[in-house]
Design a protein around this motif. Structure first.
Motif, PDB file in Angstrom:
ATOM      1  N   UNK A 247       0.830  -1.209   0.000  1.00  0.00           N
ATOM      2  CA  UNK A 247       0.000   0.000   0.000  1.00  0.00           C
ATOM      3  C   UNK A 247       0.868   1.263   0.000  1.00  0.00           C
ATOM      4  N   UNK A 272      -5.353   0.175  -4.055  1.00  0.00           N
ATOM      5  CA  UNK A 272      -4.797  -0.176  -2.742  1.00  0.00           C
ATOM      6  C   UNK A 272      -3.796   0.887  -2.300  1.00  0.00           C
ATOM      7  N   UNK A 273      -3.844   2.042  -2.922  1.00  0.00           N
ATOM      8  CA  UNK A 273      -2.882   3.097  -2.645  1.00  0.00           C
ATOM      9  C   UNK A 273      -3.033   3.626  -1.217  1.00  0.00           C
ATOM     10  N   UNK A 274      -1.924   3.754  -0.497  1.00  0.00           N
ATOM     11  CA  UNK A 274      -1.974   4.200   0.895  1.00  0.00           C
ATOM     12  C   UNK A 274      -1.860   5.695   1.073  1.00  0.00           C
ATOM     13  N   UNK A 275      -1.858   6.448  -0.002  1.00  0.00           N
ATOM     14  CA  UNK A 275      -1.577   7.877   0.142  1.00  0.00           C
ATOM     15  C   UNK A 275      -2.724   8.799  -0.213  1.00  0.00           C
ATOM     16  N   UNK A 276      -3.857   8.252  -0.598  1.00  0.00           N
ATOM     17  CA  UNK A 276      -4.995   9.133  -0.873  1.00  0.00           C
ATOM     18  C   UNK A 276      -6.295   8.425  -0.524  1.00  0.00           C
ATOM     19  N   UNK A 277      -7.348   9.196  -0.448  1.00  0.00           N
ATOM     20  CA  UNK A 277      -8.651   8.640  -0.125  1.00  0.00           C
ATOM     21  C   UNK A 277      -9.185   7.926  -1.358  1.00  0.00           C
ATOM     22  N   UNK A 278      -9.418   6.616  -1.233  1.00  0.00           N
ATOM     23  CA  UNK A 278      -9.742   5.810  -2.401  1.00  0.00           C
ATOM     24  C   UNK A 278     -11.233   5.639  -2.668  1.00  0.00           C
ATOM     25  N   UNK A 279     -12.036   6.387  -1.923  1.00  0.00           N
ATOM     26  CA  UNK A 279     -13.481   6.165  -2.033  1.00  0.00           C
ATOM     27  C   UNK A 279     -13.953   6.218  -3.484  1.00  0.00           C
ATOM     28  N   UNK A 280     -13.602   7.294  -4.186  1.00  0.00           N
ATOM     29  CA  UNK A 280     -14.098   7.445  -5.556  1.00  0.00           C
ATOM     30  C   UNK A 280     -13.333   6.562  -6.542  1.00  0.00           C
TER      31      UNK A 280
ATOM     32  N   UNK B 111      -5.529   4.225   4.986  1.00  0.00           N
ATOM     33  CA  UNK B 111      -4.350   3.383   5.150  1.00  0.00           C
ATOM     34  C   UNK B 111      -3.316   3.976   6.088  1.00  0.00           C
ATOM     35  N   UNK B 112      -3.638   5.132   6.665  1.00  0.00           N
ATOM     36  CA  UNK B 112      -2.528   5.822   7.289  1.00  0.00           C
ATOM     37  C   UNK B 112      -2.729   6.168   8.753  1.00  0.00           C
ATOM     38  N   UNK B 208      -9.645  14.993   1.061  1.00  0.00           N
ATOM     39  CA  UNK B 208      -9.795  13.542   1.049  1.00  0.00           C
ATOM     40  C   UNK B 208      -9.101  12.887   2.245  1.00  0.00           C
ATOM     41  N   UNK B 210      -7.063  14.220   4.283  1.00  0.00           N
ATOM     42  CA  UNK B 210      -5.727  14.751   4.547  1.00  0.00           C
ATOM     43  C   UNK B 210      -5.866  16.235   4.842  1.00  0.00           C
TER      44      UNK B 210
END
Lengths: 347, 428
Positions: A247, A272-280, B111-112, B208, B210
């Protein structure tokens, strides 16, 4: 008492200069040349049990044979540590010291120490594989070099954990490691700023790296017949992340066949990215990897065809070394597959 | 402005009949505290747990940490716009349960979020292994939108922290710390010979999940502004972000900002501390250019000669860090930046995603990727399996025996880029 073997060249062994540079490896169970001074510095910590001598010319021109012969002699003497040199600014001697030190460390699993002037080519070749104590460019710096070698050797033999390279007195191996400072980062920052304001010397804790600036590829000449690939660091993978791409801090990328797919949906792909909000992105992965639009443009004949393989990873906390590796590997595969252009989507 | 922090030292936390602090022990009436949080209907389940330094306890996943505080003067409450009426903070008296922390814990939002070990090798890297912790363990109602879930977790934590302080505020302070400083013109007249220094505090403002709040305003769409240091130390800034655990500035960290404290300590002696610019880390280039330009504009208008810039997060914001350093140095304002590094698990990679030659004075707060072995704990509060989905964790991180092999970045505040810790990278 810990056992040390000392490696030197024909010159420091008193055999001769350039005329004797073809001297083949030989072992002496005694102190030779700078070994006398080194033994004094090591007193109480270790004893030198033997000296391996080899001509610089021989080592350079018959490296495989020289390396094997020297290694055998070193191994037979059963050392706990090898010291090579100091080599100062002598290029061939630096190569030999670095090579035998690196080989011994790798083959026998014991610590090895040498010393060189920072511009000696041996530094660049071997600083990641052995401990190189920085020293002067000529034998005038012998005393100091031996002291430095002995101090580091003593520490290595004691089994104590090493501190930072600058404090232990060796040329760093290019590795960043966490240490606990005496003061907090905030205190260090204010102290550094005050020094900078006063025009005093200060030591930055990270020198700026040199970036490889990659020039973009030339524009596509004939879009109508071009094959275009989709590549993304947005973390979009087939549902369930079959290849377990991390992630964050990814150390791998995935490639997936999208030739039968016209649209990424919540039923077939996910982020599965751990750096942004993946909702959309999870509702519609096309917002990160625009497969739907690419298919439409493909049908309309705006460009030739979409490459059947899609490349993906997560770009957050990813070490630059891995990013470079991914880029090279993906680029090469695309090139071999005759792809004309790639659309890179990030997040 | 004169701020008095009335601190009661908390050395232990226990359940009790009545919520109060006595002889260094914080007693918490569990049901009353739960009721205070449970008012929020979007929580399906609310529980509280306690964790003390030295215990064999792991808490995972943690979203935010908040110090229990309440205003003794003015309109009461704390964190204006959240748990206090809107109005300026930084003046008057504040009651502090010093050494206590509320940690918010619930099923993963994004995830954070991170973990804290109260003992063992992982404990060294986070301040929350040394605090007496009241852990708010919650579960949201089914299918709650993640943004709403983040909001109720954030506000629930603030509410509980202020409620705890409110119950205890009559206790006599063990120590009163005073932070007093006039306006910029007043202080500049007092110390004309001292170099003027400003602090630029970069914040994750990417939307989002953050986000960072100043006076309860999400500062993502706003412009950099200027705060008196007392405002920062008294609850003007609140964390609302799910950035990697290691380098998010928790709400607890904002009121303990060590750069503010270190500059304050030298104010009037070695430097003239002008104030704090909370600034943005935009996701788009124009946003980065705008924020860094405005930081410089504010600094120049105030006559700054030196600046400390701290980053929050890594990767994309490295570009904001570079722009700030470049702008300041090119304008003749001496700069020092504070940042962590992402040098890879082997430490051999280049540490930053962007670099600039003007960044000549760099303070390192550690390599977020360095691997750490943490043993199993006797007690786990929360959801241990979530390590698989936290930044710094992986599917194989959690072993059957409960031990973990993880990156530093999974530990809350382990590489805090406001320089709270003593950890930093060196070459080997």
């Amino acid at each position: 008492m810990k056992r040390v073997v000392h490696y030197i060249n024909q010159f420091y062994a008193g055999i001769g200069g350039e005329d004797k540079a073809d001297q083949t490896p030989l072992f002496k169970a005694e102190l030779v040349g700078p070994g006398v001074g080194l033994a004094k510095e090591l007193e109480g910590k270790a004893e030198i049990v033997g000296t391996v001598i080899c001509g610089d010319g021989y080592y350079g021109e018959h490296t495989d044979e020289a390396r094997a012969a020297c290694l055998k002699m070193i191994q037979d003497a059963k050392p706990d540590l090898l010291v090579a040199g100091p080599a100062f600014n002598a290029g061939r001697y630096g190569f030999a010291c670095g090579d035998i030190a690196a080989t011994t460390a790798a083959e026998l699993g014991i610590p090895t120490v040498t010393a060189m002037y920072h511009e000696n080519p041996g530094v660049e070749l071997y600083s990641k594989k052995t401990y190189i104590v920085p020293c002067a460019d000529s034998a005038r710096g012998m005393g100091k070099a031996l002291k430095g070698i002995a101090a580091l050797a003593g520490k290595l033999l004691s089994g104590e954990k090493l501190g930072p390279a600058r404090l232990e007195g060796y040329i760093h191996r290019g590795i960043r490691k966490n240490f606990i400072h005496e003061k907090s980062g905030a205190e260090r920052a204010v102290e550094m700023l005050l020094k900078k304001l006063r025009g005093e010397e200060f030591r930055t804790e990270y020198e700026m790296p040199k970036f490889n600036k990659i020039p973009p590829a030339a524009p596509v000449k004939d879009l109508k017949h071009a094959t275009i690939a989709l590549v993304s660091s947005g973390g979009v993978v087939p549902l369930g992340n079959p290849d377990h791409i991390r992630v964050s801090s990814a150390e791998s990328f995935g490639k997936y066949d999208i030739s039968a797919l016209d649209d990424m949906t919540a039923q077939n792909y996910e982020s599965v990215h751990g750096g942004y909000d993946r909702v959309w992105a999870n509702e519609d992965p096309d917002v990160v990897v625009p497969l739907d639009v690419m298919r439409q443009l493909e049908k309309e004949g705006v460009y030739g065809k979409l490459h059947p393989i899609f490349y993906t990873t997560t770009g957050t906390g990813t070490a630059v070394a891995f990013a470079e590796k991914f880029g090279k590997e993906i680029g090469e595969e695309l090139k071999n597959a005759g792809v004309d252009a790639a659309i890179l989507t990030s997040t | 402005m004169r701020l008095e922090l009335h601190k009661v030292k908390v050395r232990d936390v226990q359940w009790g009949e009545k919520t109060c602090v006595k002889d260094g022990v914080l007693y918490v009436n569990k049901q009353a505290a739960i009721n205070c949080v449970k008012e929020e209907e979007r929580f399906a389940k609310v529980d509280l747990e306690l964790a003390r330094p030295g215990e064999s306890t792991r808490i995972i996943p943690i979203k935010d940490a908040i110090e229990p505080r309440v205003k003794l003067t003015g309109k009461g409450g704390y964190y204006p716009g959240f748990s206090a009426p809107m109005g300026r903070c930084g003046d008057g008296k504040t009651f502090v349960l010093d050494g206590a922390a509320v940690l918010t814990c619930g099923p993963i939002v994004a995830f954070q979020e991170g973990f804290v070990d109260m003992s063992g090798p992982g404990a060294v890297y986070t301040p929350f292994s040394a605090t007496q912790n009241i852990i708010m363990v919650v579960e949201p109602i089914k299918d709650l939108d993640p943004h709403q879930y983040e909001l109720i977790l954030r506000e629930g934590g603030l509410k509980l922290a202020v409620w705890l302080a409110e119950q205890c505020k009559d206790a006599p302070a063990d120590v009163v710390e005073v932070f007093e400083k006039g306006t910029v013109p007043e202080e500049s007249a007092k110390y004309p010979q001292l170099p003027k220094v400003i602090y630029v505090c970069m914040n994750i403002t990417q939307g989002l999940l953050h986000d960072t709040y100043v006076y309860a305003a999400d500062i993502r769409p706003s412009l950099p502004t200027l705060l008196h240091p007392n405002e920062v130390l008294d609850g003007a800034m609140v964390s609302g972000n799910c950035v990697s655990a290691c380098d998010k500035n928790t709400t607890w960290h904002h009121v303990h900002n060590p750069i503010v404290a270190a500059l304050y300590a030298r104010h009037g002696k070695e430097l003239n501390f002008l104030g704090v610019i909370p600034t943005q880390e935009s996701t788009v280039m124009d946003g980065k250019l705008r924020a860094s330009q405005m930081n410089l504009s504010i600094a120049r208008e105030l006559g700054a000669e030196g600046v400390i810039v701290s980053e929050e997060g890594y990767g994309n914001p490295d570009t904001d860090l570079c722009l700030n350093a470049r702008n300041f140095e090119n304008a003749g304002i001496k700069s020092v930046v504070v940042s962590d590094e992402a040098a890879g698990t082997d430490g051999a990679s280049q540490s930053l995603a962007d670099a600039t030659p003007e960044m000549t004075a760099f303070i390192s707060t550690g390599n977020v990727n360095e691997m750490l072995e943490v043993p199993a704990m006797d007690k786990v509060i929360g959801w241990p399996e979530t390590i698989a989905h936290l930044s710094g964790g992986a599917a194989e991180s959690l072993r059957e025996d409960g031990s973990m092999f993880v990156e530093m970045q999974a530990i809350i505040a382990s590489t805090a880029e406001i320089g709270f810790n003593r950890v930093g990278c060196e070459w080997i």
